[in-house]
Motif scaffolding. Structure first.
Motif, PDB file in Angstrom:
ATOM      1  N   TRP A  61      28.465 -18.509  14.773  1.00  0.00           N
ATOM      2  CA  TRP A  61      29.242 -17.789  13.758  1.00  0.00           C
ATOM      3  C   TRP A  61      29.458 -16.359  14.223  1.00  0.00           C
ATOM      4  N   VAL A  62      30.394 -15.689  13.588  1.00  0.00           N
ATOM      5  CA  VAL A  62      30.735 -14.344  14.058  1.00  0.00           C
ATOM      6  C   VAL A  62      29.547 -13.397  13.946  1.00  0.00           C
ATOM      7  N   THR A  63      28.692 -13.606  12.948  1.00  0.00           N
ATOM      8  CA  THR A  63      27.539 -12.725  12.795  1.00  0.00           C
ATOM      9  C   THR A  63      26.645 -12.796  14.034  1.00  0.00           C
ATOM     10  N   GLY A  66      18.845  -6.818   5.560  1.00  0.00           N
ATOM     11  CA  GLY A  66      20.297  -6.938   5.457  1.00  0.00           C
ATOM     12  C   GLY A  66      20.685  -8.288   4.906  1.00  0.00           C
ATOM     13  N   SER A  67      21.903  -8.356   4.364  1.00  0.00           N
ATOM     14  CA  SER A  67      22.423  -9.601   3.804  1.00  0.00           C
ATOM     15  C   SER A  67      23.875  -9.748   4.220  1.00  0.00           C
ATOM     16  N   VAL A  68      24.299 -10.978   4.477  1.00  0.00           N
ATOM     17  CA  VAL A  68      25.670 -11.220   4.912  1.00  0.00           C
ATOM     18  C   VAL A  68      26.084 -12.657   4.647  1.00  0.00           C
ATOM     19  N   GLY A  69      27.364 -12.862   4.433  1.00  0.00           N
ATOM     20  CA  GLY A  69      27.922 -14.212   4.400  1.00  0.00           C
ATOM     21  C   GLY A  69      28.500 -14.617   3.075  1.00  0.00           C
ATOM     22  N   GLU A  70      27.994 -14.085   2.013  1.00  0.00           N
ATOM     23  CA  GLU A  70      28.471 -14.447   0.685  1.00  0.00           C
ATOM     24  C   GLU A  70      27.931 -13.390  -0.275  1.00  0.00           C
ATOM     25  N   PRO A  71      28.463 -13.351  -1.474  1.00  0.00           N
ATOM     26  CA  PRO A  71      27.905 -12.395  -2.423  1.00  0.00           C
ATOM     27  C   PRO A  71      26.428 -12.735  -2.664  1.00  0.00           C
ATOM     28  N   ILE A  72      25.594 -11.729  -2.669  1.00  0.00           N
ATOM     29  CA  ILE A  72      24.188 -11.977  -2.999  1.00  0.00           C
ATOM     30  C   ILE A  72      24.027 -11.686  -4.487  1.00  0.00           C
ATOM     31  N   ASP A  87      23.805  -4.801   2.123  1.00  0.00           N
ATOM     32  CA  ASP A  87      24.605  -5.993   1.826  1.00  0.00           C
ATOM     33  C   ASP A  87      25.967  -5.769   2.464  1.00  0.00           C
ATOM     34  N   THR A  88      26.204  -6.451   3.583  1.00  0.00           N
ATOM     35  CA  THR A  88      27.370  -6.148   4.419  1.00  0.00           C
ATOM     36  C   THR A  88      28.487  -7.141   4.179  1.00  0.00           C
ATOM     37  N   TRP A  89      29.593  -6.665   3.648  1.00  0.00           N
ATOM     38  CA  TRP A  89      30.760  -7.541   3.487  1.00  0.00           C
ATOM     39  C   TRP A  89      31.648  -7.424   4.710  1.00  0.00           C
ATOM     40  N   TRP A  90      31.987  -8.564   5.281  1.00  0.00           N
ATOM     41  CA  TRP A  90      32.947  -8.599   6.376  1.00  0.00           C
ATOM     42  C   TRP A  90      33.346 -10.031   6.635  1.00  0.00           C
ATOM     43  N   GLN A  91      34.133 -10.277   7.658  1.00  0.00           N
ATOM     44  CA  GLN A  91      34.702 -11.594   7.927  1.00  0.00           C
ATOM     45  C   GLN A  91      34.802 -11.823   9.433  1.00  0.00           C
ATOM     46  N   THR A  92      34.952 -13.090   9.813  1.00  0.00           N
ATOM     47  CA  THR A  92      35.207 -13.401  11.225  1.00  0.00           C
ATOM     48  C   THR A  92      36.357 -12.533  11.719  1.00  0.00           C
ATOM     49  N   GLU A  93      37.342 -12.390  10.870  1.00  0.00           N
ATOM     50  CA  GLU A  93      38.560 -11.662  11.221  1.00  0.00           C
ATOM     51  C   GLU A  93      38.331 -10.167  11.431  1.00  0.00           C
ATOM     52  N   THR A  94      37.299  -9.613  10.805  1.00  0.00           N
ATOM     53  CA  THR A  94      37.139  -8.154  10.861  1.00  0.00           C
ATOM     54  C   THR A  94      36.258  -7.691  12.018  1.00  0.00           C
ATOM     55  N   GLY A 143      41.722 -12.224   1.357  1.00  0.00           N
ATOM     56  CA  GLY A 143      41.449 -13.493   0.685  1.00  0.00           C
ATOM     57  C   GLY A 143      40.334 -13.384  -0.341  1.00  0.00           C
ATOM     58  N   ASP A 144      39.734 -12.215  -0.454  1.00  0.00           N
ATOM     59  CA  ASP A 144      38.647 -12.037  -1.408  1.00  0.00           C
ATOM     60  C   ASP A 144      39.105 -11.287  -2.654  1.00  0.00           C
ATOM     61  N   GLY A 145      38.471 -11.627  -3.746  1.00  0.00           N
ATOM     62  CA  GLY A 145      38.627 -10.862  -4.972  1.00  0.00           C
ATOM     63  C   GLY A 145      37.512  -9.838  -5.043  1.00  0.00           C
ATOM     64  N   TRP A 205      32.440  -4.622  -5.385  1.00  0.00           N
ATOM     65  CA  TRP A 205      31.668  -5.830  -5.701  1.00  0.00           C
ATOM     66  C   TRP A 205      32.549  -7.027  -5.365  1.00  0.00           C
ATOM     67  N   ILE A 206      32.245  -7.703  -4.272  1.00  0.00           N
ATOM     68  CA  ILE A 206      33.047  -8.860  -3.890  1.00  0.00           C
ATOM     69  C   ILE A 206      32.766  -9.985  -4.885  1.00  0.00           C
ATOM     70  N   THR A 207      33.819 -10.548  -5.435  1.00  0.00           N
ATOM     71  CA  THR A 207      33.600 -11.598  -6.434  1.00  0.00           C
ATOM     72  C   THR A 207      33.816 -12.988  -5.860  1.00  0.00           C
ATOM     73  N   GLY A 208      34.169 -13.085  -4.612  1.00  0.00           N
ATOM     74  CA  GLY A 208      34.383 -14.400  -4.001  1.00  0.00           C
ATOM     75  C   GLY A 208      35.836 -14.541  -3.601  1.00  0.00           C
ATOM     76  N   ARG A 209      36.128 -15.639  -2.934  1.00  0.00           N
ATOM     77  CA  ARG A 209      37.492 -15.861  -2.482  1.00  0.00           C
ATOM     78  C   ARG A 209      38.435 -15.885  -3.685  1.00  0.00           C
ATOM     79  N   ILE A 210      39.633 -15.400  -3.442  1.00  0.00           N
ATOM     80  CA  ILE A 210      40.607 -15.297  -4.514  1.00  0.00           C
ATOM     81  C   ILE A 210      40.833 -16.637  -5.188  1.00  0.00           C
TER      82      ILE A 210
HETATM   83  C1  6R9 Z   1      30.562 -12.324   8.222  1.00  0.00           C
HETATM   84  C2  6R9 Z   1      31.034 -13.602   7.606  1.00  0.00           C
HETATM   85  C3  6R9 Z   1      33.820 -14.307   5.393  1.00  0.00           C
HETATM   86  C4  6R9 Z   1      33.774 -14.461   3.884  1.00  0.00           C
HETATM   87  C5  6R9 Z   1      34.334 -13.262   3.180  1.00  0.00           C
HETATM   88  C6  6R9 Z   1      33.585 -13.321   1.857  1.00  0.00           C
HETATM   89  C7  6R9 Z   1      32.223 -13.830   2.244  1.00  0.00           C
HETATM   90  C8  6R9 Z   1      30.745 -12.361   3.661  1.00  0.00           C
HETATM   91  C9  6R9 Z   1      29.818 -11.098   2.180  1.00  0.00           C
HETATM   92  C10 6R9 Z   1      30.722 -11.954   1.539  1.00  0.00           C
HETATM   93  C11 6R9 Z   1      30.221 -11.015  -0.494  1.00  0.00           C
HETATM   94  C12 6R9 Z   1      29.075 -10.172   1.362  1.00  0.00           C
HETATM   95  N1  6R9 Z   1      31.268 -12.732   2.491  1.00  0.00           N
HETATM   96  N2  6R9 Z   1      29.862 -11.379   3.486  1.00  0.00           N
HETATM   97  N3  6R9 Z   1      30.927 -11.914   0.203  1.00  0.00           N
HETATM   98  N4  6R9 Z   1      29.334 -10.169   0.033  1.00  0.00           N
HETATM   99  N5  6R9 Z   1      28.166  -9.337   1.880  1.00  0.00           N
HETATM  100  O1  6R9 Z   1      30.371 -14.169   6.748  1.00  0.00           O
HETATM  101  O2  6R9 Z   1      32.241 -14.056   8.054  1.00  0.00           O
HETATM  102  O3  6R9 Z   1      32.112 -16.600   7.921  1.00  0.00           O
HETATM  103  O4  6R9 Z   1      34.313 -15.353   8.210  1.00  0.00           O
HETATM  104  O5  6R9 Z   1      33.082 -15.348   6.031  1.00  0.00           O
HETATM  105  O6  6R9 Z   1      32.420 -14.569   3.456  1.00  0.00           O
HETATM  106  O7  6R9 Z   1      34.193 -14.245   1.001  1.00  0.00           O
HETATM  107  O8  6R9 Z   1      35.731 -13.365   3.028  1.00  0.00           O
HETATM  108  P1  6R9 Z   1      32.958 -15.400   7.603  1.00  0.00           P
END
Ligand code: 6R9
Length: 647
Positions: A307-309, A382-388, A409-416, A497-499, A509-514
């Motif tokens: 995975w990108v992480t 640290g936390s990553v991948g989805e809203p905690i 709590d790090t929000w990001w994406q494969t794309e970023t 793609g996120d709300g 506050w990321i609420t999840g995919r739109i």
């Molecule tokens: C790095 C990674 C991306 C999607 C992203 C969002 C969710 C990732 C998050 C989070 C809330 C966080 N996401 N980190 N949502 N808080 N800290 O996970 O990349 O597998 O491409 O997923 O994951 O919805 O758009 P990827």
């Protein structure tokens, strides 16, 4: 809603790379004058030919293009290895912990890693691999996976890592899409005490890939696996014959570094393409600032390199910063639910970076597994991948971190390419569940569905309005799809793609995919919000919420709930949970359906496959689509068999 706020501990405010004032000042510079900011921070790399141009980007259709440091040249493997040899050659680069307890761990110094990478780079060259060629990597979490990545980077080959949990079909599709003629694998993988037949999967996949002429196979378990003469190569003996000298190739900043396939909401997986210079600046800078990393500290990111992480925060970011990066082959609950924290104690890990799904799974097993370990070395989590969800956040903070360690709590994406919205431990007061504020150079904005810019405290569609160095550059083989997917929904902006909600303090506050946002009686609600409420109940381990058609409200709320192991779900609990959610959020969030489920359908990276749950919620189960990437497809059968009868 009075949410908890955790101030920056004073020792962090005093000693960290940036404090609150420092963040404000650096952020201001980064968005007011990106040219000057990135000209300065681009210097963090060793360039072969220094760049004179910094930023040349446009998100508009007419002159669309993303280029950073475009006339500079460099080599990323040299930035990860060679540059450290004089000062940190004998420091440990990779601390590898095997799946089981019976095997010794491995310590690989920068000097050793450099030598291994050079030999393997020479082997790739001997097999005819040239700059720009794609190399598919299908390996477990072993140091050789990092060696392979860095060897590709050394000669300018483009790696495409396919997660070792993917099926032969998925592997074949990815090999074909990027037209790679060489595959790196191992005889078997080991995860949670089970063997994964990687070489057999490759043999199976290659029936569909006539273009592959070379397979380099690492011996991991020594299993008796097939060996195709003329095609298959034994990793160790072939690498040993190669010279340990391999001059790093001069690579353009905008030359591709890697492809990583990721699934979108439609179509087959996209090959996300990252290039070299901007990605390297982003991965190293975010790693340094987000984790406040100082050379010598023991750092562990528990993500898989598939995975990108794993790309940015197991391998590239940490190694560019001269870190000691822990690489763990196994899983959090093998041999038991203490394993993560035993590894922390064994290596005296100071920084631990993991995923909420793992934390929730461990939380469900009870605190004793954590408390019987010391964890005294931990300083930062640290936390990553989805809203905690705040419940899991609080547990992570209190039980794992003994109320001592900030959580980023790090929000990001494969794309970023790297972290985008994240606290900095010395600068940002923490709110459980919020990824907080943008990293330097990131300009987030919230839009309504018609693309109108929203100001102040509000929620909306999360876009990024200007380019940042770590941004993906294209979809492999389909540049038009790149533009259409990310830049056509809202003109001139990158659509995540996120709300997202922004509060009065400017916290995100990321609420999840739109597509997970549901509209109940005209109220927009993040499914994550309801899930969070459910998970906050003492008997609930995990929950996933989707919309369902509802005659009066437009959409109703359908909740899938997994209870803690000792709980026997029944009608009384169902009613209790409905009342609980009403109490936690309000009557608008009253679940219409609660379905108890022993497990939720998850991908192998631990993401809940909401598409399937949505279809069940919509009572449209005749075609659930592709379920081949699920960790356990039988979970779906159970969900279908136990659907509550709807009126
Ligand atoms: C790095 C990674 C991306 C999607 C992203 C969002 C969710 C990732 C998050 C989070 C809330 C966080 N996401 N980190 N949502 N808080 N800290 O996970 O990349 O597998 O491409 O997923 O994951 O919805 O758009 P990827």
């Amino acid at each position: 809603m009075g949410e908890a706020v955790y101030p920056v501990p004073s020792e962090w405010a005093q000693n960290a790379l940036v404090d609150a004032a420092g963040y404000d000042e650096m952020y201001r510079q980064s968005v007011e004058n990106p040219e000057a900011f990135w000209a300065e921070h681009g210097q963090r790399l060793d360039w072969i030919k220094p760049f004179t141009k910094v930023k040349n980007t446009s998100f508009d259709e007419a002159d669309f293009g993303i280029r950073w440091f475009e006339d500079g040249t460099l080599n990323l493997s040299a930035n990860c290895l060679d540059r450290h040899l004089a000062t940190r050659g004998d420091a440990i680069a990779i601390l590898w912990e095997p799946d089981g307890l019976g095997e010794p761990h491995r310590e690989i110094t920068y000097r050793q890693l450099h030598e291994d990478v050079c030999r393997f780079a020479n082997l790739l060259k001997a097999k005819g691999v040239r700059k720009g060629e794609r190399v598919t990597i299908y390996l477990p979490m072993v140091p050789e996976a990092a060696v392979a990545m860095l060897a590709c980077a050394r000669i300018g080959a483009i790696h495409s890592i396919v997660f070792a949990g993917f099926s032969p079909d998925a592997l074949a599709g990815r090999i074909t899409d990027c037209d790679s003629r060489i595959v790196l694998t191992s005889d078997e993988g080991l995860r949670g005490g089970r063997k994964v037949p990687l070489k057999a999967n490759v043999d199976e996949a290659l029936k569909q890939c006539p273009g592959v002429d070379t397979v380099i196979m690492l011996r991991r378990t020594g299993a008796d696996v097939g060996f195709v003469e003329g095609r298959d190569v034994d990793w160790a003996s072939a690498a040993a014959q190669q010279s340990a000298d391999c001059a790093p190739e001069e690579i353009g900043a905008e030359d591709p570094l890697f492809i990583l396939y990721t699934s979108g909401s439609t179509g087959k997986p996209k090959g996300v393409l990252h290039t070299t210079g901007g990605y390297a600046v982003w991965a190293s800078m975010t790693h340094q600032y987000v984790f406040d990393y100082r050379p010598g500290q023991i750092y562990w990111c528990a993500a898989d390199i598939g995975w990108v992480t794993g790309h940015s925060y197991v391998v590239y970011g940490p190694l560019m910063n001269g870190a000691t990066t822990v690489m763990f082959e196994g899983v959090p609950n093998f041999p038991d639910a203490s394993r993560f924290w035993q590894v922390v104690d064994k290596f005296k890990v100071e920084i631990f970076y993991g995923a909420p799904t793992a934390l929730r799974a461990l939380m469900r097993e009870g605190d004793d597994w954590v408390k019987k370990t010391s964890r005294a070395s931990l300083r930062l989590l640290g936390s990553v991948g989805e809203p905690i969800n705040p419940e899991a956040w609080e547990w992570y903070h209190k039980v794992v971190g003994d109320s001592r360690c900030p959580i980023v709590d790090t929000w990001w994406q494969t794309e970023t390419g790297g972290a985008m919205i994240t606290p900095l431990p010395g600068a940002t007061p923490l709110k459980p569940g919020s990824a907080s504020r943008p990293f330097f150079g990131v300009k987030p904005a919230l839009l309504d569905n018609d693309g109108a810019l929203l100001e102040g405290a509000t929620d909306g569609c999360l876009v990024i309005t200007d380019s940042w160095p770590g941004q993906m550059r294209s979809v492999w083989g389909d540049h038009e799809r790149f533009f259409q997917t990310y830049f056509s929904t809202f003109k001139g902006m990158y659509f995540t793609g996120d709300g997202c909600r922004r509060d009065e303090d400017g916290y995100y506050w990321i609420t999840g995919r739109i597509d997970d946002v549901i509209n109940v009686s005209g109220h927009r609600m993040g499914t994550a919000e309801i899930e969070s409420a459910l998970v906050a109940h003492a008997k609930v381990a995990e929950a996933a919420v989707v919309g369902m058609p509802h005659d009066i409200k437009g959409q109703g709320i359908y909740a899938f709930v997994t209870c803690n192991v000792e709980v026997e779900p029944d009608e009384a609990l169902r009613r209790e949970l409905v009342a609980w959610v009403r109490h936690e959020i309000g009557p608008i969030a009253t679940p219409d359906v609660i379905q108890f489920a022993p497990g939720l359908p998850k991908t192998r990276s631990g993401k809940i496959m909401r598409r399937i749950l949505r279809k069940i919620g919509e009572n449209d189960v005749s075609n659930l689509g592709d379920t081949s990437t699920l960790a356990d497809p039988s979970v779906v059968d159970n969900l279908l068999a136990n659907r509550p009868l709807l009126a």
